[in-house]
Design a protein around this motif. Structure first.
Motif: not given
Length: 143
Positions: A67-92
């Motif tokens: 943004h011009n000469e600087g920056w703007r935040f777009d997003y921050v995403t924190d992921f984690g494993f979800v599930g026990t039998v076949y855990p998958e990395l998902e947005k937390i």
């Protein structure tokens, strides 16, 4: 990335601390030189030992847009494993300045007050983990 750049919040205000902003500048200044036509930058923070079996520090992705000469935040995403039998990395957790929402995987979209409170807690923890050298960091430039 030069230290004189700024990062703003594009009208969606979350309690971004100076220590978090400095962490981002430190990570960017350690990266290879940014091409002049860069439109956005994505920072990925990973705990190399994180797994569904052992746990560890959640992977985090942060995207900034030019943004011009600087920056703007777009997003921050924190992921984690979800599930026990076949855990998958998902947005937390997902904090989006451009889309103006805060999302938590078990509760859905949060109110602005809840989002600010959750972001403040998340940010404090993230900065502490980074200061403990819990993460390896990669930076990707978007042209």
């Amino acid at each position: 990335m030069h230290q004189n750049h700024t990062i703003d919040q594009a009208g969606f205000i979350l309690p971004v601390s100076q220590s978090f902003t400095q962490l981002l500048f430190n990570a960017l200044s350690a990266a290879p030189d940014m091409p002049p036509s860069t439109r956005a930058v994505t920072l990925n923070f990973r705990d190399p030992h994180y797994s569904s079996e052992r746990g560890g520090y959640h992977p985090v992705e942060i995207r900034l847009i030019r943004h011009n000469e600087g920056w703007r935040f777009d997003y921050v995403t924190d992921f984690g494993f979800v599930g026990t039998v076949y855990p998958e990395l998902e947005k937390i957790l997902d904090f989006s300045w451009t889309q103006r929402y805060v999302f938590e995987s078990r509760m859905g979209d949060l109110t602005q007050a809840e989002g600010r409170e959750l972001y403040s807690l998340w940010q404090h923890n993230f900065v502490c983990y980074w200061q403990m050298d819990a993460y390896t960091t990669t930076v990707s430039w978007e042209i």
